[in-house]
Design an enzyme around this catalytic site. Structure first.
Site, PDB file in Angstrom:
ATOM      1  N   ASP A  49       0.696  -1.320   0.117  1.00 36.94           N
ATOM      2  CA  ASP A  49      -0.151   0.088   0.104  1.00 36.94           C
ATOM      3  C   ASP A  49       0.953   1.087   0.019  1.00 36.94           C
ATOM      4  O   ASP A  49       2.055   1.121   0.159  1.00 36.94           O
ATOM      5  CB  ASP A  49      -0.982   0.023   1.147  1.00 36.94           C
ATOM      6  CG  ASP A  49      -1.781   1.250   1.404  1.00 36.94           C
ATOM      7  OD1 ASP A  49      -2.451   1.516   0.465  1.00 36.94           O
ATOM      8  OD2 ASP A  49      -1.827   1.885   2.451  1.00 36.94           O
ATOM      9  N   ALA A  85      -0.104   5.345   1.354  1.00 41.82           N
ATOM     10  CA  ALA A  85      -0.219   6.058   2.616  1.00 41.82           C
ATOM     11  C   ALA A  85      -0.293   5.310   3.818  1.00 41.82           C
ATOM     12  O   ALA A  85      -1.058   4.195   4.188  1.00 41.82           O
ATOM     13  CB  ALA A  85      -1.035   6.986   2.794  1.00 41.82           C
ATOM     14  N   ALA A 104     -13.057  10.255   9.935  1.00 43.83           N
ATOM     15  CA  ALA A 104     -12.440  10.041   8.482  1.00 43.83           C
ATOM     16  C   ALA A 104     -11.635   9.054   8.416  1.00 43.83           C
ATOM     17  O   ALA A 104     -11.350   8.513   7.354  1.00 43.83           O
ATOM     18  CB  ALA A 104     -11.676  11.197   8.325  1.00 43.83           C
ATOM     19  N   MET A 121     -10.834   3.836   5.896  1.00 47.15           N
ATOM     20  CA  MET A 121      -9.443   3.835   5.184  1.00 47.15           C
ATOM     21  C   MET A 121      -9.239   2.774   4.484  1.00 47.15           C
ATOM     22  O   MET A 121      -9.309   1.638   4.946  1.00 47.15           O
ATOM     23  CB  MET A 121      -8.330   4.346   6.271  1.00 47.15           C
ATOM     24  CG  MET A 121      -7.203   4.725   5.274  1.00 47.15           C
ATOM     25  SD  MET A 121      -7.384   6.101   4.257  1.00 47.15           S
ATOM     26  CE  MET A 121      -7.582   7.576   5.341  1.00 47.15           C
ATOM     27  N   LYS A 176     -11.603   6.762  -2.770  1.00 49.23           N
ATOM     28  CA  LYS A 176     -11.985   7.693  -2.038  1.00 49.23           C
ATOM     29  C   LYS A 176     -13.386   8.157  -2.247  1.00 49.23           C
ATOM     30  O   LYS A 176     -14.108   8.701  -1.322  1.00 49.23           O
ATOM     31  CB  LYS A 176     -10.882   8.955  -2.523  1.00 49.23           C
ATOM     32  CG  LYS A 176      -9.599   8.676  -2.226  1.00 49.23           C
ATOM     33  CD  LYS A 176      -9.270   8.144  -0.908  1.00 49.23           C
ATOM     34  CE  LYS A 176      -8.071   7.749  -0.843  1.00 49.23           C
ATOM     35  NZ  LYS A 176      -7.687   7.039   0.528  1.00 49.23           N
ATOM     36  N   HIS A 188     -15.091   5.887   0.357  1.00 46.81           N
ATOM     37  CA  HIS A 188     -14.794   6.290   1.592  1.00 46.81           C
ATOM     38  C   HIS A 188     -15.688   7.460   1.814  1.00 46.81           C
ATOM     39  O   HIS A 188     -16.149   7.421   3.055  1.00 46.81           O
ATOM     40  CB  HIS A 188     -13.266   6.704   1.494  1.00 46.81           C
ATOM     41  CG  HIS A 188     -12.619   7.181   2.717  1.00 46.81           C
ATOM     42  ND1 HIS A 188     -11.408   6.681   3.409  1.00 46.81           N
ATOM     43  CD2 HIS A 188     -12.886   8.014   3.739  1.00 46.81           C
ATOM     44  CE1 HIS A 188     -11.207   7.116   4.337  1.00 46.81           C
ATOM     45  NE2 HIS A 188     -12.255   8.026   4.899  1.00 46.81           N
ATOM     46  N   ARG A 195     -10.448  -2.080  -3.848  1.00 47.37           N
ATOM     47  CA  ARG A 195     -10.720  -2.869  -2.713  1.00 47.37           C
ATOM     48  C   ARG A 195     -11.852  -2.867  -2.075  1.00 47.37           C
ATOM     49  O   ARG A 195     -12.841  -1.944  -2.322  1.00 47.37           O
ATOM     50  CB  ARG A 195      -9.884  -2.168  -1.528  1.00 47.37           C
ATOM     51  CG  ARG A 195      -8.283  -2.117  -1.702  1.00 47.37           C
ATOM     52  CD  ARG A 195      -7.654  -1.248  -0.795  1.00 47.37           C
ATOM     53  NE  ARG A 195      -5.971  -1.414  -1.149  1.00 47.37           N
ATOM     54  CZ  ARG A 195      -5.135  -0.329  -0.886  1.00 47.37           C
ATOM     55  NH1 ARG A 195      -5.628   0.732  -0.144  1.00 47.37           N
ATOM     56  NH2 ARG A 195      -3.770  -0.341  -1.164  1.00 47.37           N
ATOM     57  N   ASP A 217      -1.686  -1.066   5.810  1.00 44.47           N
ATOM     58  CA  ASP A 217      -2.037  -0.606   6.990  1.00 44.47           C
ATOM     59  C   ASP A 217      -3.620  -0.295   7.461  1.00 44.47           C
ATOM     60  O   ASP A 217      -4.030   0.062   8.442  1.00 44.47           O
ATOM     61  CB  ASP A 217      -1.397   0.887   7.475  1.00 44.47           C
ATOM     62  CG  ASP A 217      -2.217   1.811   6.714  1.00 44.47           C
ATOM     63  OD1 ASP A 217      -2.700   2.848   6.947  1.00 44.47           O
ATOM     64  OD2 ASP A 217      -1.966   1.796   5.317  1.00 44.47           O
TER      65      ASP A 217
END
Length: 269
Positions: free
Chosen positions: A10, A12, A44, A48, A52, A55, A160, A186
């Site tokens: 991944d 970030a 927020a 994750m 986006k 999200h 994903r 993460d």
């Protein structure tokens, strides 16, 4: 005897942007700019790892956010609202992602070491292509340039938690077996993505979204603080199915060695 062929990372919170702050802070800003509506950094962070647009939709569906939204606007969040927030989010993210391209401590040495072992370096992200294209040169300037980088909107099939971005990495890298791949992430959707692809999976507890620590906080934290952050992240990953859980990418080499031994013993993910 089977050996590993590739490690898929991944971005970030995994290789760059300790604490995964580039996307989370900008989600907060986008809600504020478009609708003068406040969400917290913690809210927020909840979805994750997703693309986006998805999200933003998932944040709007959080019970506490949905309740505040309905109280404020007299209706649930609509598709058009998500579109508007996304359109505000995108230019902000493109503008700022390069400012969050510092490598997580240990990343360069670990990835260089993997390459010395003959492993290919793949990558994928919840970022769309326009953001990834802004991040790639900034990361390269800091010493990281993966062999392949797939964005969440690159593929018609989607992102994903489905495995398509990882499978596209395999195609581009000419990797012959999913069992010879490791996914490092993460976020829970990123781990699910790896499992859906049939790969070994490694969850990062302290460098990413779940712990939410800045690099400075991580570096000065005492063991009690780190232990509390670790438990918080472990709770998030408890039902993820990740094969391994480690603090940061710096701890990856011992995991890679263990997976190699397990493959040699005939084990499969």
């Amino acid at each position: 005897m089977q050996h590993l062929q590739a490690v898929m990372f991944d971005w970030a919170g995994t290789v760059v942007d300790f604490g995964s702050f580039a996307p989370t802070t900008i989600f907060v800003e986008a809600f504020k700019r478009e609708y003068d509506f406040a969400i917290s950094l913690a809210e927020a962070r909840v979805p994750m790892g997703l693309g986006k647009w998805d999200h933003i939709k998932a944040v709007g569906e959080l019970p506490e956010v949905a309740a505040r939204w309905e109280a404020r606007f007299g209706r649930p969040m609509q598709h058009e609202d998500i579109d508007k927030i996304y359109q505000t989010f995108m230019p902000l993210q493109v503008k700022k992602v390069g400012e969050h391209a510092d490598l997580i401590p240990g990343a360069k040495a670990v990835i260089d070491g993997l390459r010395e072992q003959g492993l290919k370096i793949g990558s994928c992200t919840g970022y769309p292509r326009v953001v990834l294209d802004a991040l790639l040169p900034a990361a390269k300037a800091n010493g990281y340039s993966p062999d392949c980088a797939v964005a969440t909107d690159d593929l018609k099939a989607g992102g994903r938690p489905a495995p398509y971005m990882l499978l596209q990495n395999m195609l581009e890298l000419a990797v012959s077996d999913v069992k010879a791949c490791v996914k490092v992430d993460d976020s829970v959707p990123g781990i699910t993505e790896g499992l859906n692809a049939g790969m070994w999976t490694v969850a990062l507890l302290l460098s990413g979204n779940e712990a939410g620590l800045t690099q400075a906080e991580f570096e000065v934290a005492d063991e009690a603080t780190l232990a509390a952050a670790r438990v918080k992240a472990q709770d998030a990953f408890a039902h993820s199915g990740a094969h391994y859980q480690i603090d940061t990418i710096a701890d990856l080499p011992s995991v890679i060695a263990d997976i190699e031994q397990r493959l040699a013993n005939g084990e499969r993910p």
